[in-house]
Scaffold this motif. Structure first.
Motif, PDB file in Angstrom:
ATOM      1  N   LYS A   1       2.135 -36.958 -91.384  1.00  0.00           N
ATOM      2  CA  LYS A   1       1.755 -37.651 -90.147  1.00  0.00           C
ATOM      3  C   LYS A   1       0.464 -37.080 -89.583  1.00  0.00           C
ATOM      4  O   LYS A   1      -0.484 -37.819 -89.275  1.00  0.00           O
TER       5      LYS A   1
ATOM      6  N   PHE B   1      -2.500 -37.595 -91.889  1.00  0.00           N
ATOM      7  CA  PHE B   1      -3.047 -38.953 -91.737  1.00  0.00           C
ATOM      8  C   PHE B   1      -3.960 -39.034 -90.515  1.00  0.00           C
ATOM      9  O   PHE B   1      -5.035 -39.645 -90.569  1.00  0.00           O
ATOM     10  N   THR B   2      -3.568 -38.386 -89.414  1.00  0.00           N
ATOM     11  CA  THR B   2      -4.397 -38.384 -88.199  1.00  0.00           C
ATOM     12  C   THR B   2      -5.758 -37.749 -88.481  1.00  0.00           C
ATOM     13  O   THR B   2      -6.806 -38.285 -88.106  1.00  0.00           O
TER      14      THR B   2
ATOM     15  N   SER C   1      -7.860 -39.944 -90.832  1.00  0.00           N
ATOM     16  CA  SER C   1      -8.424 -41.091 -90.114  1.00  0.00           C
ATOM     17  C   SER C   1      -9.629 -40.666 -89.283  1.00  0.00           C
ATOM     18  O   SER C   1     -10.661 -41.361 -89.241  1.00  0.00           O
TER      19      SER C   1
ATOM     20  N   ASN D   1      -5.532 -41.410 -97.720  1.00  0.00           N
ATOM     21  CA  ASN D   1      -4.927 -41.518 -96.401  1.00  0.00           C
ATOM     22  C   ASN D   1      -3.846 -42.595 -96.359  1.00  0.00           C
ATOM     23  O   ASN D   1      -2.890 -42.495 -95.596  1.00  0.00           O
ATOM     24  N   THR D   2      -3.998 -43.617 -97.182  1.00  0.00           N
ATOM     25  CA  THR D   2      -2.955 -44.631 -97.292  1.00  0.00           C
ATOM     26  C   THR D   2      -1.671 -44.004 -97.825  1.00  0.00           C
ATOM     27  O   THR D   2      -0.568 -44.306 -97.357  1.00  0.00           O
TER      28      THR D   2
ATOM     29  N   GLU E   1      -0.072 -42.047 -95.042  1.00  0.00           N
ATOM     30  CA  GLU E   1       0.581 -42.942 -94.085  1.00  0.00           C
ATOM     31  C   GLU E   1       1.938 -43.392 -94.614  1.00  0.00           C
ATOM     32  O   GLU E   1       2.933 -43.403 -93.880  1.00  0.00           O
TER      33      GLU E   1
ATOM     34  N   SER F   1       4.553 -40.527 -94.483  1.00  0.00           N
ATOM     35  CA  SER F   1       4.946 -40.023 -93.160  1.00  0.00           C
ATOM     36  C   SER F   1       6.397 -40.412 -92.877  1.00  0.00           C
ATOM     37  O   SER F   1       6.770 -41.578 -92.962  1.00  0.00           O
TER      38      SER F   1
END
Length: 426
Positions: A112, A115-116, A119, A141-142, A145, A148
């Protein structure tokens, strides 16, 4: 008097912690940092003898924690740098810190927050990098996500284990893994930064795709559409649960019109979770319950790509470490470093290079009888291909791909993911 004495001690400690490198010390350290030669950076930093908590030193230590598989230590230092010393660095360094933190969090399976950060990196710093690298980061990053909120990878290892291995017709190491109660041969590949299973097997054993499609960059530069699933498997008596696997269409891992087919690949995340692996006699994979303690550190991680320290003509050169490659190959960085010598003494040729996703013809040179050192050994190889152009992005700092032509000359190879060490023995 005692109070004055204490103040003097604290002042001295504070001064020693904040002391900056001299220009003479700083320049080669920054050179190694920018060239991403972290073996050299580690050696020089240790040799300098300076113990500092200044921003420059913290940056180098954060990077070394990142590449030598100490994600918690690296993450802690990065947080200090971003919270207290962000004004000390330009955007390129800040972007590097954010990127490193996203990878550290990925290794810790904190998808999680990874990913932040991923991004933020793409949104704020994309202009500092080429489009191919940004596209790869978006694809990574996909994956974060999707992962997560899923259970973390779990390894249940109650004792030392030993399982048989063999080489297939392509010379790749295969080991039996158990899916449900069935034994299936998977390729064992340190060069794979994710584990892989073909679609037909995923369907057969009920490994359902998670959420949306993902994209994986192939050796040709093409993006391959794939899916992601959590797979439970056993290797010997060892249970591995909730392991992320890429699901590829069967056709992607079928070669020579179906004459050679790969059903699955055990990649980096599982190997890292095992802590230490030993390949012996080309017959067995050994996984000790408790990893060996060693001070040798000749192994690093570039994101999830394993890197080994190789010496050539007394140069310290990082190579991609790839047990899935039959032969060692030299990259564009090697060509540029020794260009005059190569063009003068090496034969020019063209080669067809391929992998999952197809093949490509590239211009090369042939280097005969090179002597390479790695781990604790030195080996004279017959010949190596030198690429004059990189096939994939983000290879500029790597000088080659370290393969089986070196590894197979030794009875045993021990890879320790805690000490970050690779050793060979006859």
């Amino acid at each position: 008097m005692k109070k004055l004495h204490l103040i003097l001690i604290l002042t001295l400690i504070f001064y020693c912690c904040q002391v900056a490198f001299s220009q003479e010390q700083s320049s080669p350290l920054w050179k190694a940092y920018k060239e991403e030669n972290y073996f050299r950076l580690n050696h020089m930093l240790a040799k300098s003898g300076i113990k500092s908590n200044g921003p420059e030193c913290l940056l180098f230590k954060a990077k070394l924690g990142y590449v030598f598989n100490k994600p918690r230590e690296s993450d802690s230092l990065i947080n200090i740098l971003l919270d207290k010393y962000s004004d000390a660095f330009n955007d390129t360094i800040i972007a590097d810190l954010v990127f490193m933190r996203s990878v550290n969090l990925t290794r810790l399976e904190d998808y999680k927050n990874a990913f932040t950060d991923g991004s933020l990196f793409v949104e704020k710093y994309h202009h500092l990098y080429d489009s191919a690298f940004i596209n790869e980061t978006v694809d990574d990053n996909t994956v974060r996500e999707i992962l997560s909120g899923v259970p973390k990878l779990e390894v249940i290892k109650t004792s030392d284990i030993q399982v048989p291995i063999k080489r297939d017709v392509a010379g790749l190491i295969n080991l039996p893994v158990y899916l449900k109660s069935d034994s299936v041969n998977f390729v064992f590949d340190t060069g794979a930064n994710m584990s892989v299973i073909v679609s037909s097997l995923a369907k057969k054993y009920g490994f359902k795709p998670l959420a949306k499609k993902i994209y994986i960059m192939a050796i040709t530069g093409k993006r391959i559409e794939a899916e992601l699933a959590l797979v439970d498997l056993k290797i010997g008596t060892m249970e591995i649960n909730h392991s992320p696997f890429i699901i590829f269409p069967d056709s992607i891992l079928s070669f020579a019109n179906g004459a050679y087919i790969i059903k699955g690949i055990v990649g980096f995340p599982i190997m890292n979770a095992l802590k230490e692996i030993v390949l012996t006699d080309d017959k067995y994979l050994l996984v000790p319950k408790v990893p060996e303690k060693t001070d040798q550190q000749n192994f690093a991680l570039d994101q999830s790509n394993p890197v080994i320290l190789v010496s050539y003509k007394n140069d310290t050169l990082p190579f991609h470490f790839d047990t899935g490659a039959n032969a060692t190959m030299l990259y564009e960085s090697f060509f540029n470093r020794y260009k005059n010598d190569i063009e003068k003494n090496c034969q020019k040729s063209k080669n067809q290079l391929g992998g999952a996703g197809g093949s490509a013809e590239v211009e090369t040179y042939i280097l005969n009888n090179p002597i390479l050192s790695a781990g604790n050994v030195e080996t004279k190889l017959d010949s190596l291909i030198i690429l004059t152009k990189s096939l994939m992005s983000n290879q500029e700092h790597l000088y080659g791909n370290f393969g089986q032509d070196f590894i197979k000359r030794y009875k045993e190879m021990k890879i320790n993911f805690e000490a970050m060490s690779i050793r060979f023995s006859k």
